[in-house]
Design a protein around this motif. Sequence first.
Motif, short mmCIF file in Angstrom:
data_model
loop_
_atom_site.label_atom_id
_atom_site.label_comp_id
_atom_site.label_asym_id
_atom_site.label_seq_id
_atom_site.Cartn_x
_atom_site.Cartn_y
_atom_site.Cartn_z
N ALA A 185 55.02 58.25 14.19
CA ALA A 185 54.64 59.48 13.49
C ALA A 185 55.79 60.48 13.43
O ALA A 185 55.75 61.43 12.63
N GLY A 186 56.81 60.30 14.28
CA GLY A 186 57.95 61.21 14.25
C GLY A 186 58.15 62.00 15.53
O GLY A 186 58.94 62.95 15.56
N PHE A 187 57.47 61.60 16.61
CA PHE A 187 57.63 62.27 17.90
C PHE A 187 58.54 61.45 18.81
O PHE A 187 58.66 60.23 18.65
N ILE A 188 59.14 62.12 19.78
CA ILE A 188 59.95 61.46 20.80
C ILE A 188 59.24 61.61 22.13
O ILE A 188 58.99 62.73 22.59
N GLU A 189 58.89 60.48 22.75
CA GLU A 189 58.18 60.55 24.02
C GLU A 189 59.06 61.16 25.10
O GLU A 189 60.24 60.82 25.24
N ASP A 190 58.46 62.06 25.89
CA ASP A 190 59.17 62.73 26.97
C ASP A 190 58.79 62.13 28.33
O ASP A 190 59.65 61.80 29.13
N TRP A 191 57.49 62.00 28.57
CA TRP A 191 57.03 61.42 29.84
C TRP A 191 55.60 60.92 29.68
O TRP A 191 54.92 61.24 28.72
N ARG A 192 55.18 60.11 30.65
CA ARG A 192 53.80 59.61 30.67
C ARG A 192 53.35 59.44 32.12
O ARG A 192 54.16 59.26 33.02
N THR A 193 52.05 59.51 32.31
CA THR A 193 51.45 59.15 33.59
C THR A 193 50.34 58.13 33.33
O THR A 193 49.73 58.13 32.26
N ILE A 194 50.09 57.28 34.30
CA ILE A 194 49.00 56.32 34.23
C ILE A 194 48.28 56.34 35.57
O ILE A 194 48.91 56.18 36.62
N SER A 195 46.98 56.57 35.54
CA SER A 195 46.18 56.54 36.77
C SER A 195 45.28 55.31 36.75
O SER A 195 44.88 54.83 35.69
N ARG A 196 44.96 54.82 37.92
CA ARG A 196 44.16 53.61 38.05
C ARG A 196 42.67 53.95 38.15
O ARG A 196 42.31 55.08 38.49
N PRO A 197 41.79 53.00 37.85
CA PRO A 197 40.35 53.24 37.99
C PRO A 197 39.99 53.61 39.44
O PRO A 197 40.65 53.18 40.38
N ASP A 198 38.93 54.40 39.56
CA ASP A 198 38.42 54.75 40.89
C ASP A 198 36.91 54.94 40.78
O ASP A 198 36.31 54.53 39.79
N GLU A 199 36.30 55.58 41.76
CA GLU A 199 34.85 55.72 41.76
C GLU A 199 34.34 56.59 40.61
O GLU A 199 33.17 56.49 40.22
N LYS A 200 35.19 57.41 40.03
CA LYS A 200 34.79 58.27 38.91
C LYS A 200 35.25 57.74 37.55
O LYS A 200 34.78 58.22 36.52
N HIS A 201 36.16 56.80 37.54
CA HIS A 201 36.78 56.36 36.29
C HIS A 201 36.74 54.84 36.19
O HIS A 201 37.29 54.13 37.04
N ARG A 202 36.11 54.33 35.12
CA ARG A 202 35.99 52.88 34.93
C ARG A 202 37.31 52.22 34.55
O ARG A 202 37.51 51.04 34.82
N PHE A 203 38.16 52.97 33.88
CA PHE A 203 39.36 52.40 33.27
C PHE A 203 40.60 53.15 33.74
O PHE A 203 40.52 54.29 34.21
N PRO A 204 41.77 52.53 33.58
CA PRO A 204 43.01 53.31 33.72
C PRO A 204 42.99 54.46 32.70
O PRO A 204 42.29 54.38 31.68
N GLU A 205 43.76 55.49 32.97
CA GLU A 205 43.86 56.61 32.03
C GLU A 205 45.32 57.03 31.89
O GLU A 205 46.11 56.92 32.84
N PHE A 206 45.67 57.47 30.70
CA PHE A 206 47.05 57.87 30.43
C PHE A 206 47.14 59.35 30.05
O PHE A 206 46.19 59.92 29.52
N HIS A 207 48.27 59.93 30.35
CA HIS A 207 48.74 61.16 29.71
C HIS A 207 50.12 60.83 29.13
O HIS A 207 50.97 60.31 29.86
N VAL A 208 50.32 61.09 27.86
CA VAL A 208 51.62 60.86 27.23
C VAL A 208 52.06 62.16 26.55
O VAL A 208 51.33 62.72 25.72
N CYS A 209 53.23 62.63 26.91
CA CYS A 209 53.79 63.86 26.35
C CYS A 209 54.97 63.53 25.45
O CYS A 209 55.82 62.70 25.81
N ALA A 210 55.00 64.15 24.28
CA ALA A 210 56.06 63.86 23.31
C ALA A 210 56.47 65.15 22.62
O ALA A 210 55.75 66.14 22.62
N VAL A 211 57.67 65.13 22.04
CA VAL A 211 58.26 66.30 21.40
C VAL A 211 58.55 65.99 19.93
O VAL A 211 59.00 64.89 19.59
#
Length: 201
Positions: A174-200
Amino acid sequence: MSVQPGYDALAPMYAELFTGPFESPLERAAVDAFVHGVLPVGTTVVDVGSGIGHVTAHLSSAGLSVIGVEPSKGMRSIAQRMHPDLVFHDDDAHLRTVDLSAASGIIARYSLIHVKPDDVREVLAGWASRLPTGAVVLLAGQSADEPGVHEFDHAVARAWRWHPNAIGDALRDAGFIEDWRTISRPDEKHRFPEFHVCAVR
């Protein structure tokens, strides 16, 4: 992120169950990192899929001027009642009612999951064409360990999980440059991994 009657019906229960903006320290750290990335650029940000306004209020308390965007009337009504000093638009992820040329950032946490994958790519391209250079985008959602994009059984509406590389590729295309990302693993509150992706832009 079209209007979902389920979200209207569940809005009061949602407000009772989710009394704060974050469910983990990592979620808060990711949003606060987004804030620190935005502040050198400007102070106006858009919260896409703002729900009942918890994250919108958090961003406002950090010194940003925030426009909340929420297509569910039920969720938006609670947000306006809880945060009468904040602005909430009746709009979807395309942000047709928002002047993005004046925005320094967009945050979309767990909202683009309800947009069909091809439409997500269209949405991101539309944001990129209208945002100023240097604007920051933070996306978050349920993830997958398998490559690609996968529909899953969300309780309220159709939804898709993105492998972090897939959402990163969509941002790049789309024209963005990724800056950073986080990935968390499933736990008792979350069925799936979850991501945060930050781009500029």
